[in-house]
Write a protein that holds these residues in place. Structure first.
Motif, PDB file in Angstrom:
ATOM      1  N   LYS A   1       0.834  -1.202   0.000  1.00  0.00           N
ATOM      2  CA  LYS A   1       0.000   0.000   0.000  1.00  0.00           C
ATOM      3  C   LYS A   1       0.870   1.255   0.000  1.00  0.00           C
ATOM      4  O   LYS A   1       0.563   2.242  -0.681  1.00  0.00           O
ATOM      5  CB  LYS A   1      -0.915  -0.029   1.226  1.00  0.00           C
ATOM      6  N   HIS A   2       1.937   1.218   0.770  1.00  0.00           N
ATOM      7  CA  HIS A   2       2.836   2.364   0.885  1.00  0.00           C
ATOM      8  C   HIS A   2       4.244   1.830   1.114  1.00  0.00           C
ATOM      9  O   HIS A   2       4.446   0.897   1.884  1.00  0.00           O
ATOM     10  CB  HIS A   2       2.409   3.245   2.069  1.00  0.00           C
ATOM     11  N   LEU A   3       5.202   2.447   0.438  1.00  0.00           N
ATOM     12  CA  LEU A   3       6.599   2.054   0.610  1.00  0.00           C
ATOM     13  C   LEU A   3       7.470   3.296   0.553  1.00  0.00           C
ATOM     14  O   LEU A   3       7.310   4.139  -0.333  1.00  0.00           O
ATOM     15  CB  LEU A   3       7.025   1.059  -0.473  1.00  0.00           C
ATOM     16  N   GLU A   4       8.377   3.419   1.513  1.00  0.00           N
ATOM     17  CA  GLU A   4       9.331   4.529   1.490  1.00  0.00           C
ATOM     18  C   GLU A   4      10.703   4.030   1.912  1.00  0.00           C
ATOM     19  O   GLU A   4      10.823   3.064   2.669  1.00  0.00           O
ATOM     20  CB  GLU A   4       8.874   5.681   2.380  1.00  0.00           C
ATOM     21  N   VAL A   5      11.732   4.703   1.392  1.00  0.00           N
ATOM     22  CA  VAL A   5      13.112   4.313   1.684  1.00  0.00           C
ATOM     23  C   VAL A   5      13.889   5.548   2.112  1.00  0.00           C
ATOM     24  O   VAL A   5      13.796   6.609   1.495  1.00  0.00           O
ATOM     25  CB  VAL A   5      13.795   3.669   0.455  1.00  0.00           C
ATOM     26  N   TRP A   6      14.682   5.375   3.169  1.00  0.00           N
ATOM     27  CA  TRP A   6      15.526   6.444   3.692  1.00  0.00           C
ATOM     28  C   TRP A   6      16.975   5.992   3.713  1.00  0.00           C
ATOM     29  O   TRP A   6      17.278   4.871   4.140  1.00  0.00           O
ATOM     30  CB  TRP A   6      15.106   6.808   5.124  1.00  0.00           C
ATOM     31  N   GLY A   7      17.867   6.858   3.263  1.00  0.00           N
ATOM     32  CA  GLY A   7      19.285   6.642   3.475  1.00  0.00           C
ATOM     33  C   GLY A   7      19.629   7.151   4.857  1.00  0.00           C
ATOM     34  O   GLY A   7      19.166   8.219   5.268  1.00  0.00           O
ATOM     35  N   VAL A   8      20.404   6.386   5.608  1.00  0.00           N
ATOM     36  CA  VAL A   8      20.743   6.792   6.973  1.00  0.00           C
ATOM     37  C   VAL A   8      22.243   7.033   7.080  1.00  0.00           C
ATOM     38  O   VAL A   8      23.054   6.291   6.539  1.00  0.00           O
ATOM     39  CB  VAL A   8      20.279   5.742   8.005  1.00  0.00           C
ATOM     40  N   GLY A   9      22.573   8.103   7.784  1.00  0.00           N
ATOM     41  CA  GLY A   9      23.972   8.493   7.860  1.00  0.00           C
ATOM     42  C   GLY A   9      24.386   9.234   6.597  1.00  0.00           C
ATOM     43  O   GLY A   9      23.598   9.442   5.671  1.00  0.00           O
ATOM     44  N   PRO A  10      25.635   9.639   6.518  1.00  0.00           N
ATOM     45  CA  PRO A  10      26.115  10.379   5.350  1.00  0.00           C
ATOM     46  C   PRO A  10      26.215   9.502   4.112  1.00  0.00           C
ATOM     47  O   PRO A  10      26.339   8.282   4.208  1.00  0.00           O
ATOM     48  CB  PRO A  10      27.510  10.858   5.797  1.00  0.00           C
ATOM     49  N   VAL A  11      26.163  10.140   2.952  1.00  0.00           N
ATOM     50  CA  VAL A  11      26.369   9.413   1.698  1.00  0.00           C
ATOM     51  C   VAL A  11      27.815   8.918   1.665  1.00  0.00           C
ATOM     52  O   VAL A  11      28.740   9.687   1.955  1.00  0.00           O
ATOM     53  CB  VAL A  11      26.109  10.325   0.477  1.00  0.00           C
ATOM     54  N   PRO A  12      28.037   7.638   1.357  1.00  0.00           N
ATOM     55  CA  PRO A  12      29.414   7.114   1.356  1.00  0.00           C
ATOM     56  C   PRO A  12      30.315   7.887   0.399  1.00  0.00           C
ATOM     57  O   PRO A  12      29.988   8.045  -0.777  1.00  0.00           O
ATOM     58  CB  PRO A  12      29.249   5.651   0.905  1.00  0.00           C
ATOM     59  N   GLU A  13      31.441   8.372   0.882  1.00  0.00           N
ATOM     60  CA  GLU A  13      32.359   9.141   0.047  1.00  0.00           C
ATOM     61  C   GLU A  13      32.937   8.302  -1.080  1.00  0.00           C
ATOM     62  O   GLU A  13      33.222   8.816  -2.152  1.00  0.00           O
ATOM     63  CB  GLU A  13      33.503   9.695   0.902  1.00  0.00           C
ATOM     64  N   ILE A  14      33.090   7.022  -0.860  1.00  0.00           N
ATOM     65  CA  ILE A  14      33.693   6.163  -1.869  1.00  0.00           C
ATOM     66  C   ILE A  14      32.860   6.108  -3.145  1.00  0.00           C
ATOM     67  O   ILE A  14      33.348   5.773  -4.209  1.00  0.00           O
ATOM     68  CB  ILE A  14      33.888   4.733  -1.312  1.00  0.00           C
ATOM     69  N   GLU A  15      31.579   6.466  -3.029  1.00  0.00           N
ATOM     70  CA  GLU A  15      30.694   6.390  -4.180  1.00  0.00           C
ATOM     71  C   GLU A  15      30.592   7.703  -4.947  1.00  0.00           C
ATOM     72  O   GLU A  15      29.914   7.777  -5.948  1.00  0.00           O
ATOM     73  CB  GLU A  15      29.286   5.983  -3.724  1.00  0.00           C
ATOM     74  N   GLU A  16      31.241   8.756  -4.483  1.00  0.00           N
ATOM     75  CA  GLU A  16      31.037  10.069  -5.088  1.00  0.00           C
ATOM     76  C   GLU A  16      31.371  10.108  -6.571  1.00  0.00           C
ATOM     77  O   GLU A  16      30.646  10.671  -7.381  1.00  0.00           O
ATOM     78  CB  GLU A  16      31.857  11.121  -4.336  1.00  0.00           C
ATOM     79  N   ASN A  17      32.492   9.522  -6.978  1.00  0.00           N
ATOM     80  CA  ASN A  17      32.890   9.555  -8.386  1.00  0.00           C
ATOM     81  C   ASN A  17      31.893   8.822  -9.268  1.00  0.00           C
ATOM     82  O   ASN A  17      31.538   9.268 -10.352  1.00  0.00           O
ATOM     83  CB  ASN A  17      34.285   8.946  -8.556  1.00  0.00           C
ATOM     84  N   VAL A  18      31.425   7.668  -8.763  1.00  0.00           N
ATOM     85  CA  VAL A  18      30.451   6.904  -9.536  1.00  0.00           C
ATOM     86  C   VAL A  18      29.146   7.669  -9.637  1.00  0.00           C
ATOM     87  O   VAL A  18      28.514   7.743 -10.687  1.00  0.00           O
ATOM     88  CB  VAL A  18      30.221   5.521  -8.882  1.00  0.00           C
ATOM     89  N   ARG A  19      28.740   8.277  -8.496  1.00  0.00           N
ATOM     90  CA  ARG A  19      27.478   9.015  -8.492  1.00  0.00           C
ATOM     91  C   ARG A  19      27.543  10.204  -9.439  1.00  0.00           C
ATOM     92  O   ARG A  19      26.588  10.527 -10.136  1.00  0.00           O
ATOM     93  CB  ARG A  19      27.166   9.497  -7.065  1.00  0.00           C
ATOM     94  N   ALA A  20      28.692  10.856  -9.508  1.00  0.00           N
ATOM     95  CA  ALA A  20      28.847  12.020 -10.371  1.00  0.00           C
ATOM     96  C   ALA A  20      28.740  11.652 -11.848  1.00  0.00           C
ATOM     97  O   ALA A  20      28.369  12.478 -12.681  1.00  0.00           O
ATOM     98  CB  ALA A  20      30.187  12.688 -10.094  1.00  0.00           C
ATOM     99  N   SER A  21      29.032  10.405 -12.177  1.00  0.00           N
ATOM    100  CA  SER A  21      28.961   9.978 -13.576  1.00  0.00           C
ATOM    101  C   SER A  21      27.534   9.797 -14.055  1.00  0.00           C
ATOM    102  O   SER A  21      27.285   9.650 -15.245  1.00  0.00           O
ATOM    103  CB  SER A  21      29.725   8.653 -13.742  1.00  0.00           C
ATOM    104  N   GLY A  22      26.583   9.758 -13.107  1.00  0.00           N
ATOM    105  CA  GLY A  22      25.181   9.623 -13.474  1.00  0.00           C
ATOM    106  C   GLY A  22      24.751   8.197 -13.710  1.00  0.00           C
ATOM    107  O   GLY A  22      23.646   7.939 -14.178  1.00  0.00           O
ATOM    108  N   LYS A  23      25.579   7.228 -13.390  1.00  0.00           N
ATOM    109  CA  LYS A  23      25.217   5.831 -13.598  1.00  0.00           C
ATOM    110  C   LYS A  23      24.201   5.393 -12.557  1.00  0.00           C
ATOM    111  O   LYS A  23      24.191   5.856 -11.434  1.00  0.00           O
ATOM    112  CB  LYS A  23      26.462   4.949 -13.496  1.00  0.00           C
ATOM    113  N   SER A  24      23.333   4.455 -12.970  1.00  0.00           N
ATOM    114  CA  SER A  24      22.353   3.907 -12.043  1.00  0.00           C
ATOM    115  C   SER A  24      22.756   2.496 -11.676  1.00  0.00           C
ATOM    116  O   SER A  24      23.702   1.930 -12.207  1.00  0.00           O
ATOM    117  CB  SER A  24      20.950   3.889 -12.668  1.00  0.00           C
ATOM    118  N   ILE A  25      21.992   1.921 -10.784  1.00  0.00           N
ATOM    119  CA  ILE A  25      22.271   0.554 -10.365  1.00  0.00           C
ATOM    120  C   ILE A  25      22.150  -0.429 -11.519  1.00  0.00           C
ATOM    121  O   ILE A  25      22.791  -1.472 -11.544  1.00  0.00           O
ATOM    122  CB  ILE A  25      21.309   0.163  -9.209  1.00  0.00           C
ATOM    123  N   LEU A  26      21.330  -0.088 -12.512  1.00  0.00           N
ATOM    124  CA  LEU A  26      21.140  -0.983 -13.646  1.00  0.00           C
ATOM    125  C   LEU A  26      22.367  -1.034 -14.542  1.00  0.00           C
ATOM    126  O   LEU A  26      22.562  -2.002 -15.290  1.00  0.00           O
ATOM    127  CB  LEU A  26      19.917  -0.542 -14.464  1.00  0.00           C
TER     128      LEU A  26
END
Length: 433
Positions: A394-419
Motif C-alpha cells: 500500500k505504501h513504501l518509502e526508503v531512507w538513506g541513513v547516515g552520510p552518503v558514502p564518500e567512496i561512491e562520489e565519483n560513480v554518483r557524479a557519472s550519473g550511472k544507475s544501479i542498472l
C-alpha cells in the motif's frame, strides 16, 4: 555540605564544571536564592515541558527524605541528585528515582507494572515535548513535513521496551527493575536526555543563545533531509518511530536520514526505486501492506545487483503496527541483503533474511507484491512481518541513513544507475519498457 547547596557528594564527584554551574544556577533561580524551592514552583516551571505523570514522579523524588519524611520544600541536595541519577546514574540510582518518586509517604519495595509502564511512556513523551518546546532543529525538520507524535504507538513501544518485565506478576521488585535498567540502554539514553534538556531549557533568558546551541547538539532524533520542498510528505512514520529506529542503528549512522523514495511521490516502479536507492549506503525500508501492517528493515550495505548476499550483523527487521518488535541478527547465516533483476536462473527482487524461497522480507521485481515467511533463521525471535504471507504493498518509502558514502562520489557524479552494473538487466529493462 548544607541543604542550601545543590552539590551533593555524588554530583560534585561526577558532574563536569559546566554541569555543576548549570545545576547551581537553576537551583538558585528557582529558589529565588532562598536555599529551597517550593513544591508548587517545580510544577510552575516544569509542567509545560514534562508529561504530568513524569512530573509527579520527579516532584515526589525531590521531596523525599530518608526516614519517610515528606519535605514541603526541595533542598539543593535532592535537586542535584535528580540530575546526577537521571543523567549519570547507574541502574541502582535510576531505580531509586522510580521508587522514591512512586510514593513519598512510605518506603516501597514493589511497584505496579502498569505504573512503571506509565513512567516509561511519560519519559518518552516528555523527551519529544522538550524537543518541540526548545525548537530543536532536528525535531522541526520532521514536524515541518507533517510527522507527528503517534501516542498509541509510543504506548506500544513502551510495552515492547518492557517486554522482559511483562512476564512477571502485576508488581515489580527493585531487583527486577535494576536488572531491566542494566539491559535497557535505549531508555537510559532517553531518560538522560530528558533531564539534560529540561535543565538547559530552564536557564534564564540571557543564557538562551548558548542553550539553543547546546540543545541542538543534544539529539537522539536524526535530521530529516531531502523533503524541504514537500511540506506534507505522506509518511507512515511517527516521531516516536523515527526516534526508536534511529537508536537501533549503529551510532555513526544516527545523525541524519536522507529521503530517497516513496511510491506516493515517485510512482509504483521497482526500477525507479532501485535507481534512487543505489550508491546511497545504509538504508531503512518501511512498508505498509493492504492489511495496514507496518514493517520494514535496516540494510547495512549499499544495494547492488548480485547473485550473492551482502550486509552484516547490524541488519535487522522490524514491525511497527499492529505490534512493535525488532528482530536482530542470529549470526546463524549471512543472508542479510540480496538484490537481483531480470535474471533467468535467479530470483528477481529484493530480499532481507532467510532463504530465497522463505524470506524474512521479499519485494518482488514486479512492483506491488511481497512476501514475509512464517519463519526466518537469519533474525532472532522472528515473527511474520505482514498481515498475510504474500502481501500487497500500500505504501513504501526508503531512507538513506547516515552520510552518503564518500567512496561512491565519483560513480554518483557519472550519473550511472544501479542498472548500469548489469548490461543484460539494462537491455531487458529497455525491452520491457
Amino acid at each position: 555540605m548544607g541543604h542550601g547547596s545543590s552539590r551533593s557528594a555524588s554530583s560534585a564527584n561526577i558532574l563536569s564544571s559546566d554541569e555543576l554551574i548549570l545545576v547551581e544556577n537553576i537551583f538558585k533561580s528557582m529558589s529565588r536564592s532562598s536555599g529551597s524551592i517550593k513544591r508548587e514552583d517545580i510544577f510552575k516551571h516544569w509542567s509545560n515541558h514534562l508529561d504530568q505523570i513524569l512530573l509527579q514522579f520527579i516532584v515526589r523524588f525531590l521531596c523525599h527524605e530518608p526516614g519517610n519524611k515528606k519535605l514541603t520544600a526541595i533542598n539543593g541536595e535532592n535537586f542535584g541528585r535528580l540530575y546526577v541519577y537521571s543523567v549519570r546514574g547507574n541502574k541502582e540510582e535510576r531505580t531509586n528515582l522510580i521508587f522514591h518518586g512512586y510514593c513519598e509517604d512510605e518506603e516501597k519495595i514493589t511497584i505496579p507494572i502498569d505504573t512503571f509502564l506509565q513512567y516509561v511512556q511519560a519519559t518518552i513523551n516528555s523527551y519529544l515535548r522538550l524537543l518541540k518546546n526548545c525548537n530543536n532543529i532536528n525535531y522541526q525538520s520532521w514536524s515541518s513535513i507533517g510527522c507527528t507524535v503517534n501516542t498509541r504507538r509510543i504506548n506500544e513501544r513502551s510495552k515492547s521496551l518492557c517486554d522482559d518485565l511483562l512476564k512477571y506478576d502485576d508488581t515489580l521488585t527493585i531487583e527486577q527493575i535494576e536488572n531491566w535498567y542494566g539491559q535497557s540502554s535505549i531508555f537510559n539514553q532517553i531518560q538522560s536526555h530528558v533531564i539534560q534538556c529540561l535543565f538547559l531549557i530552564s536557564q534564564k533568558k540571557n543564557d538562551k543563545n548558548i542553550t539553543i546551541n547546546k540543545l541542538n547538539h543534544l539529539n537522539l532524533l536524526p535530521l530529516c533531509k531531502g523533503l524541504e520542498n514537500i511540506p506534507l510528505f505522506p509518511s507512515i512514520l511517527g516521531l516516536g518511530d523515527v526516534l526508536f529506529l534511529n537508536l537501533s542503528l549503529p551510532a555513526e549512522l544516527r545523525n541524519e536520514w536522507r529521503f530517497l523514495f516513496s511510491n506516493q511521490i515517485h510512482g509504483e516502479s521497482f526500477s525507479t526505486m532501485l535507481g534512487r536507492i543505489s550508491m546511497q549506503g545504509s538504508t531503512i525500508i518501511i512498508i505498509q501492506d493492504s492489511d495496514d501492517h507496518i514493517f520494514g528493515c535496516f540494510a547495512s550495505d549499499n544495494w547492488s545487483l548480485s547473485p550473492n548476499f551482502v550486509g552484516n550483523q547490524t541488519c535487522f527487521l522490524f514491525k511497527l503496527d499492529p505490534d512493535i518488535l525488532t528482530f536482530s541478527s542470529t549470526g546463524f547465516n549471512n543472508h542479510y541483503q540480496y538484490l537481483n533483476l531480470h535474471q533467468q536462473t535467479m530470483p528477481n527482487g529484493l530480499l532481507m533474511g532467510g532463504q530465497l524461497n522463505y524470506p524474512g522480507l521479499w519485494l518482488d521485481c514486479d512492483y506491488g507484491s511481497g512476501k514475509s515467511s512464517p519463519s526466518c533463521t537469519t533474525f532472532q525471535n522472528y515473527k511474520q512481518l505482514s498481515g498475510k504471507e504474500i502481501f500487497k504493498i500500500k505504501h513504501l518509502e526508503v531512507w538513506g541513513v547516515g552520510p552518503v558514502p564518500e567512496i561512491e562520489e565519483n560513480v554518483r557524479a557519472s550519473g550511472k544507475s544501479i542498472l548500469d552494473q548489469d548490461n543484460a538487466a539494462k537491455v531487458m529493462l529497455e525491452i520491457k519498457i
